[in-house]
Design a protein around this motif. Structure first.
Motif, PDB file in Angstrom:
ATOM      1  N   SER A 120     117.317  77.011  29.205  1.00 18.31           N
ATOM      2  CA  SER A 120     116.112  77.317  28.418  1.00 18.31           C
ATOM      3  C   SER A 120     116.479  77.879  27.051  1.00 18.31           C
ATOM      4  N   GLU A 121     117.466  78.744  27.022  1.00 25.06           N
ATOM      5  CA  GLU A 121     117.907  79.317  25.751  1.00 25.06           C
ATOM      6  C   GLU A 121     118.494  78.242  24.844  1.00 25.06           C
ATOM      7  N   LEU A 122     119.292  77.340  25.396  1.00 22.51           N
ATOM      8  CA  LEU A 122     119.859  76.256  24.582  1.00 22.51           C
ATOM      9  C   LEU A 122     118.755  75.331  24.065  1.00 22.51           C
ATOM     10  N   GLU A 123     117.766  75.022  24.899  1.00 23.25           N
ATOM     11  CA  GLU A 123     116.647  74.181  24.452  1.00 23.25           C
ATOM     12  C   GLU A 123     115.869  74.864  23.329  1.00 23.25           C
ATOM     13  N   ARG A 124     115.668  76.173  23.467  1.00 22.80           N
ATOM     14  CA  ARG A 124     114.956  76.928  22.432  1.00 22.80           C
ATOM     15  C   ARG A 124     115.734  76.889  21.113  1.00 22.80           C
ATOM     16  N   ARG A 125     117.048  77.083  21.203  1.00 24.56           N
ATOM     17  CA  ARG A 125     117.869  77.060  19.995  1.00 24.56           C
ATOM     18  C   ARG A 125     117.899  75.663  19.366  1.00 24.56           C
ATOM     19  N   CYS A 126     117.943  74.639  20.207  1.00 24.87           N
ATOM     20  CA  CYS A 126     117.959  73.263  19.703  1.00 24.87           C
ATOM     21  C   CYS A 126     116.654  72.956  18.970  1.00 24.87           C
ATOM     22  N   LYS A 127     115.528  73.336  19.553  1.00 26.30           N
ATOM     23  CA  LYS A 127     114.233  73.097  18.902  1.00 26.30           C
ATOM     24  C   LYS A 127     114.141  73.857  17.582  1.00 26.30           C
ATOM     25  N   ARG A 128     114.645  75.062  17.554  1.00 25.33           N
ATOM     26  CA  ARG A 128     114.639  75.845  16.309  1.00 25.33           C
ATOM     27  C   ARG A 128     115.483  75.148  15.247  1.00 25.33           C
ATOM     28  N   ALA A 129     116.665  74.665  15.658  1.00 20.88           N
ATOM     29  CA  ALA A 129     117.537  73.967  14.712  1.00 20.88           C
ATOM     30  C   ALA A 129     116.866  72.685  14.212  1.00 20.88           C
ATOM     31  N   GLU A 130     116.176  71.968  15.125  1.00 22.76           N
ATOM     32  CA  GLU A 130     115.471  70.753  14.717  1.00 22.76           C
ATOM     33  C   GLU A 130     114.359  71.079  13.718  1.00 22.76           C
ATOM     34  N   ARG A 131     113.622  72.175  13.946  1.00 21.20           N
ATOM     35  CA  ARG A 131     112.558  72.570  13.003  1.00 21.20           C
ATOM     36  C   ARG A 131     113.147  72.905  11.634  1.00 21.20           C
ATOM     37  N   LEU A 132     114.243  73.657  11.645  1.00 19.28           N
ATOM     38  CA  LEU A 132     114.884  74.002  10.369  1.00 19.28           C
ATOM     39  C   LEU A 132     115.410  72.753   9.670  1.00 19.28           C
ATOM     40  N   LEU A 133     116.004  71.875  10.420  1.00 20.09           N
ATOM     41  CA  LEU A 133     116.555  70.652   9.855  1.00 20.09           C
ATOM     42  C   LEU A 133     115.457  69.763   9.285  1.00 20.09           C
ATOM     43  N   SER A 134     114.302  69.741   9.937  1.00 26.67           N
ATOM     44  CA  SER A 134     113.205  68.894   9.449  1.00 26.67           C
ATOM     45  C   SER A 134     112.638  69.409   8.122  1.00 26.67           C
ATOM     46  N   LYS A 135     112.902  70.658   7.764  1.00 26.51           N
ATOM     47  CA  LYS A 135     112.413  71.215   6.504  1.00 26.51           C
ATOM     48  C   LYS A 135     113.318  70.853   5.330  1.00 26.51           C
TER      49      LYS A 135
END
Length: 121
Positions: free
Chosen positions: A88-103
């Motif tokens: 769950s923690e890795l998924e949360r970090r991955c989604k955060r990285a994807e959001r940052l990357l999409s910006k």
């Protein structure tokens, strides 16, 4: 066997000076009849006691095995829970990285990573 024991007891209780010889012979005959039955009863009782002791040992062994299995199951559940938390923690970090990357604009990404063509967001 109980009837023979009662008969023997009655014979022994009825011995007196007058009939001692006859009653003694009756008592000896009754004892001769009872002895094989008593020996069989003793052997059967011992066999049953041995069986009970064996089954008690088996039950104790099974309780130990069950306790070990419960402990192993608990450890596996704890490990699974820990793995779920990590996932769950890795998924949360991955989604955060994807959001940052999409910006970040694609042009900027292309400048930073020119060798990697076709970078997906």
């Amino acid at each position: 066997m109980d009837a023979k024991l009662e008969q023997l007891e009655a014979t022994l209780n009825n011995i007196n000076v007058i009939n001692a010889g006859k009653k003694r012979e009756e008592a000896v005959a009754l004892l001769a009849q009872l002895l094989p039955e008593v020996e069989f009863f003793q052997a059967e009782t011992q066999r049953l006691q041995d069986t009970i002791a064996h089954e008690r040992r088996n039950a104790s062994f099974q309780r130990e095995i069950n306790a070990d299995l419960r402990n192993e199951l608990k450890a596996e559940r704890n490990h699974s829970f820990d793995q779920s938390i990590k996932l769950s923690e890795l998924e949360r970090r991955c989604k955060r990285a994807e959001r940052l990357l999409s910006k970040i604009p694609q042009e900027e990404l292309d400048k930073l990573l020119p060798k990697q063509k076709g970078l997906e967001r």
